[in-house]
Scaffold this active site. Structure first.
Site, short mmCIF file in Angstrom:
data_model
loop_
_atom_site.label_atom_id
_atom_site.label_comp_id
_atom_site.label_asym_id
_atom_site.label_seq_id
_atom_site.Cartn_x
_atom_site.Cartn_y
_atom_site.Cartn_z
N PHE A 15 0.71 -7.24 0.96
CA PHE A 15 -0.42 -6.91 1.84
C PHE A 15 -1.07 -5.57 1.43
O PHE A 15 -2.20 -5.54 0.93
CB PHE A 15 0.09 -6.90 3.29
N ILE A 16 -0.37 -4.48 1.59
CA ILE A 16 -0.97 -3.17 1.29
C ILE A 16 -1.18 -3.02 -0.22
O ILE A 16 -2.23 -2.56 -0.69
CB ILE A 16 -0.10 -2.00 1.82
N ASP A 35 6.00 -7.29 -9.17
CA ASP A 35 6.29 -7.86 -7.85
C ASP A 35 7.12 -9.12 -8.06
O ASP A 35 6.85 -9.89 -8.98
CB ASP A 35 4.97 -8.21 -7.14
N TYR A 144 16.29 -0.32 8.51
CA TYR A 144 15.09 -0.19 7.68
C TYR A 144 14.61 1.26 7.63
O TYR A 144 14.26 1.78 6.56
CB TYR A 144 14.00 -1.12 8.24
N ASP A 279 14.14 -1.41 18.08
CA ASP A 279 12.76 -1.25 18.54
C ASP A 279 12.50 0.20 18.96
O ASP A 279 13.35 0.84 19.58
CB ASP A 279 12.48 -2.18 19.74
N1 LIG Z 1 2.80 -2.75 6.74
C1 LIG Z 1 3.13 -1.62 7.33
O1 LIG Z 1 2.74 -1.36 8.47
C2 LIG Z 1 4.00 -0.59 6.62
C3 LIG Z 1 4.25 0.62 7.28
C4 LIG Z 1 5.04 1.57 6.64
C5 LIG Z 1 5.55 1.34 5.38
N2 LIG Z 1 5.31 0.14 4.77
C6 LIG Z 1 5.85 -0.06 3.43
O2 LIG Z 1 4.78 -0.38 2.55
C7 LIG Z 1 5.23 -1.26 1.53
C8 LIG Z 1 4.33 -2.50 1.50
O3 LIG Z 1 4.42 -3.15 2.76
P1 LIG Z 1 3.54 -4.42 3.13
O4 LIG Z 1 3.27 -4.37 4.58
O5 LIG Z 1 2.43 -4.55 2.18
O6 LIG Z 1 4.61 -5.58 2.95
P2 LIG Z 1 4.63 -6.82 1.95
O7 LIG Z 1 5.90 -7.55 2.28
O8 LIG Z 1 3.34 -7.57 2.03
O9 LIG Z 1 4.70 -6.11 0.53
C9 LIG Z 1 5.90 -5.84 -0.14
C10 LIG Z 1 5.73 -6.37 -1.55
O10 LIG Z 1 6.91 -6.02 -2.29
C11 LIG Z 1 7.35 -7.17 -2.99
N3 LIG Z 1 8.79 -7.06 -3.14
C12 LIG Z 1 9.74 -7.13 -2.19
N4 LIG Z 1 10.95 -6.97 -2.72
C13 LIG Z 1 10.76 -6.77 -4.05
C14 LIG Z 1 11.63 -6.56 -5.15
N5 LIG Z 1 12.97 -6.51 -4.97
N6 LIG Z 1 11.10 -6.40 -6.37
C15 LIG Z 1 9.76 -6.46 -6.56
N7 LIG Z 1 8.89 -6.68 -5.57
C16 LIG Z 1 9.38 -6.82 -4.33
C17 LIG Z 1 6.96 -8.35 -2.13
O11 LIG Z 1 6.89 -9.58 -2.81
C18 LIG Z 1 5.61 -7.90 -1.59
O12 LIG Z 1 4.57 -8.26 -2.45
C19 LIG Z 1 6.69 -1.57 1.84
O13 LIG Z 1 7.49 -0.69 1.06
C20 LIG Z 1 6.84 -1.21 3.31
O14 LIG Z 1 8.16 -0.80 3.61
C21 LIG Z 1 4.54 -0.83 5.36
#
Ligand SMILES: NC(=O)c1ccc[n+]([C@@H]2O[C@H](COP(=O)([O-])OP(=O)(O)OC[C@H]3O[C@@H](n4cnc5c(N)ncnc54)[C@H](O)[C@@H]3O)[C@@H](O)[C@H]2O)c1
Length: 320
Positions: A15-16, A35, A144, A279
């Protein structure tokens, strides 16, 4: 200006990460994405990026990504679900901490000078003060949050290595929302979970009384901060909150999502279930540090950002 400067985005099919990859390409950089498509989607990888399907825990896959000679690493690959971390803490630890250590080792080996890391507001746990500043103690209350904090500390420790200067920046992102957040993943992203439920005609489940609050920040605003930080030396070695600064209760979120879909609680089922372990009761970011350092402000409110998000979600639901 950025021609031939390459950025490695781990998690760039997610996503991000996919939005960030789009934005980085628009700024003229070259992009490599690593990825494993665990939650990411191949179709979200921008056409202009080089894609390597592989795991951040796998040294061969990481080596292939670093052979593309990135000058900058944006490390977003991770296990992003509080629920799944609770169910399997070892798997969460392996991806979020060991995966980050693998990326840091590759940065050292390939003498990469710059890394930005996707940390999380969950490092604060249940903070004493709202809005919460970066100086608040890290007391995560979920596995987490523990692994995101551990990885953040490893990142900043790596920056202190005198043999290999690495400029690092971590973003403690709050609840990021926007198009491409998966609507079919019940384990992460409360807003997308609700939206998916409503569009599929399913009941919405609110854990606890719904008066717990979250800070929603639009993905476009988040990407802007990452991009502006890449070359800005005043962000080196720093940790920044990325949020809107505005708390929204889960009840309000539910009613807003229903309203945007032309519904309310009288004609769409909404259930309450007990709070889930880990939570957080209240969350809102103090964003004064990044405002002062980068002049960054969130530009898109929850209401403004929900419009394109709902439009995208409807379109995505129709295509399935
Ligand atoms: N969405 C939020 O609100 C939020 C908030 C704080 C931090 N984050 C962090 O931002 C990052 C991205 O989050 P997101 O919301 O886009 O989630 P997401 O699940 O859409 O993205 C994570 C990506 O990492 C890839 N991935 C997972 N495990 C992997 C591995 N072992 N090797 C290679 N690729 C791997 C997944 O396929 C996915 O494309 C994450 O690290 C998450 O912890 C997200």
């Amino acid at each position: 200006m950025n021609r031939h400067r390459r950025v490695l985005v781990t998690g760039g099919a997610g996503f991000i990460g996919s939005h960030l990859s789009d934005a980085i390409l628009k700024h003229g950089f070259e992009v490599t994405i690593l990825d494993n498509l665990h939650t990411g989607i191949r179709g979200q990888v921008p056409a202009g990026a080089d894609f390597i399907e592989g795991d951040v825990r796998d040294s061969d896959a990481v080596a292939r990504a670093f052979e593309t000679e990135p000058e900058i690493v944006c490390h977003l690959a991770g296990q992003a679900s509080i629920r799944l971390a609770w169910a399997d803490p070892s798997a969460d630890l392996a991806v979020n901490v060991e995966g980050t250590l693998r990326i840091l080792a590759a940065c050292r080996e390939h003498r990469v000078p710059r890394l930005l890391y996707a940390s999380s507001m969950t490092v604060y746990g249940n903070p004493d003060e709202i809005p919460t500043s970066e100086d608040a103690p890290a007391r995560p209350v979920a596995h987490y949050g523990i692994t995101k904090f551990a990885a953040e500390r490893y990142v900043h420790l790596a920056a202190d290595d005198p043999e290999h200067p690495l400029a690092v920046t971590s973003f403690r992102m709050f609840n990021v929302f926007g198009p491409r957040q998966r609507l079919d993943n019940p384990y992460q992203g409360v807003l997308a979970i609700f939206l998916g439920n409503v569009l599929r005609g399913e009941a919405v489940t609110i854990h606890s009384d719904g008066e717990q609050s979250r800070d929603f920040v639009f993905v476009g605003d988040v990407c802007r901060a990452w991009i502006e930080a890449i070359d800005n030396q005043s962000t080196f070695g720093r940790v920044f909150n990325l949020g809107s600064g505005r708390p929204t209760t889960v009840n309000t979120l539910c009613d807003t999502v229903l309203g945007l879909c032309g519904l309310d609680r009288s004609n769409h089922p909404v259930h309450h279930e007990p709070a889930q372990p880990g939570d957080i009761r209240r969350a809102a970011a103090d964003v004064s540090a990044i405002q002062e350092t980068l002049g960054w402000q969130p530009k898109i409110s929850l209401e403004e950002g929900l419009e394109p998000t709902v439009a995208w979600a409807r379109h995505a639901a129709e295509r399935r």
